[in-house]
Design a protein around this motif. Structure first.
Motif, PDB file in Angstrom:
ATOM      1  N   LEU A   1      -0.115  -0.437   6.994  1.00 17.87           N
ATOM      2  CA  LEU A   1      -0.847   0.821   6.835  1.00 17.87           C
ATOM      3  C   LEU A   1      -0.285   1.947   7.711  1.00 17.87           C
TER       4      LEU A   1
ATOM      5  N   SER B   1      -1.419   5.382   2.742  1.00 16.53           N
ATOM      6  CA  SER B   1      -1.623   3.951   2.492  1.00 16.53           C
ATOM      7  C   SER B   1      -3.099   3.585   2.463  1.00 16.53           C
ATOM      8  N   GLU B   2      -3.928   4.269   3.253  1.00 15.22           N
ATOM      9  CA  GLU B   2      -5.362   3.956   3.230  1.00 15.22           C
ATOM     10  C   GLU B   2      -5.982   4.293   1.877  1.00 15.22           C
TER      11      GLU B   2
ATOM     12  N   HIS C   1      -3.554  -7.420   6.504  1.00 11.56           N
ATOM     13  CA  HIS C   1      -2.921  -6.480   7.423  1.00 11.56           C
ATOM     14  C   HIS C   1      -1.765  -7.209   8.100  1.00 11.56           C
TER      15      HIS C   1
ATOM     16  N   CYS D   1       0.811  -1.216   0.000  1.00  9.02           N
ATOM     17  CA  CYS D   1       0.000   0.000   0.000  1.00  9.02           C
ATOM     18  C   CYS D   1       0.845   1.267   0.000  1.00  9.02           C
TER      19      CYS D   1
END
Length: 353
Positions: A33, A38-39, A54, A9
């Motif tokens: 994250l 990254s989100e 994750h 990400c």
């Protein structure tokens, strides 16, 4: 092919994931994250249908439960060159121990791996002791005297992977990357694993959240758009870097994945090369020309620890072995970054950039 991307990400990981998915590969993304932006990238990857895990690669238990893949691309890292002086353990845990956990996953699952190393594996002192001359807008290397040979150095082409890894300072960041780099090579030979290493310099492109310590070309574009002042730290603002645009990096890794078994244990330097190099002064002039406005600059004579005056990548080996070369022109790439910053001013402001 089934490709697992750690740090998927982040700026590099996201672009690689999108690139491989467009080519029809099955891509799995793993990330903790922690990085700004990254989100946003995760939301875009989910729209593309990429499965997400994750995962903090510093944690062996997180890595051990990641799904199988044909190849792992390890591009998670703490990317700032200077922040390790404040938090050295974070660099070591993220860049070294995270890579070790990925290597162990590849060893136990018999997976291939591509590791994104760094040009900062080379000593700043060794690089800065190479002969150079000051010109109006940049420092340039001079050829070595005929009776002195420095392996891996060519004044015109740049630095190849044959350049010495000896010496300090590499910065804490660079030391953590060189340790991981060497372990990748050892795992490839000790366990007969298809692992390749890419020592990369400055990477740039649209979607990069540039800050003063990392992603500097985007940071320059943001200064131009938001009318922010810039500061040159030492070397008269004439220190030079070559720029590798993300599209060219994606093409390079595409070729490597397609031929990973052939090049097990290979180490390459890859970057923009001399044609895509510029100094800080030249970057300022470039964005002034592209925007038609003057950028406010100041000069701080103190240099930062571990700073390198000139780094340009010699792409000869990777071009010879993989028939790859960077194709994105410097000014075109800078223009695209500038357009992206202009179009995303509100989002960048909300992100605190």
């Amino acid at each position: 092919m089934r490709i697992l991307i750690t740090g998927g990400c982040g700026f590099v990981g996201f672009n690689l994931a999108a690139h491989f998915m467009k080519l029809g590969h099955s891509v799995i993304v793993a990330d903790n994250l922690a990085r700004r932006g990254s989100e946003t990238n995760l939301a875009a990857l989910r729209k593309l249908g990429a499965p997400f895990h994750h995962c903090d690669i510093r944690c062996p238990e997180d890595v051990a439960v990641l799904p199988d893949a044909d190849c792992l691309v390890e591009c998670s890292a703490q990317p700032s060159v200077v922040s390790g002086y404040e938090r050295p353990l974070y660099d070591i845990q993220s860049n070294l121990m995270g890579a070790v956990n990925c290597l162990e996953l590849c060893r136990t699952r018999r997976m291939a791996m591509i590791f994104l190393s760094s040009s900062r594996v080379y000593s700043a002192d060794l690089l800065n002791n190479l002969p150079r001359i000051e010109t109006e807008t940049r420092w340039n290397w001079l050829p070595m005297p005929p009776d002195i040979i420095v392996s891996g150095f060519d004044a015109h082409l740049g630095i190849s992977a044959e350049f010495s890894l000896a010496g300090a300072p590499k910065t804490i960041y660079g030391a953590s990357k060189v340790a991981a780099d060497l372990l990748c090579q050892e795992y490839a030979h000790a366990f007969d694993l298809p692992i390749v290493v890419n020592r990369l310099g400055v990477i740039a492109g649209e979607g990069q959240f540039g800050v003063v310590n990392q992603g500097w070309l985007t940071y320059w574009a943001m200064a131009a758009v938001f009318k922010r002042p810039l500061t040159y730290f030492g070397h008269l603002g004439k220190q030079v870097r070559d720029i590798l645009f993300i599209e060219d990096l994606c093409r390079l890794l595409e070729t490597q994945i397609n031929h990973i078994d052939t090049w097990a244990g290979a180490v390459w330097n890859a970057g923009g090369g001399r044609e895509s190099s510029l100094s800080l002064l030249e970057a300022t002039a470039l964005f002034e020309r592209l925007t038609g406005r003057t950028l406010a600059t100041t000069y701080a004579p103190r240099t930062r620890r571990g700073d390198v005056v000139i780094y340009i990548t010699d792409n000869s080996a990777v071009s010879r072995d993989l028939a790859w070369r960077p194709t994105q022109p410097l000014e075109t790439g800078a223009q695209r970054i500038l357009h992206w910053v202009t179009d995303n001013q509100d989002a960048l402001t909300r992100a605190g950039l």
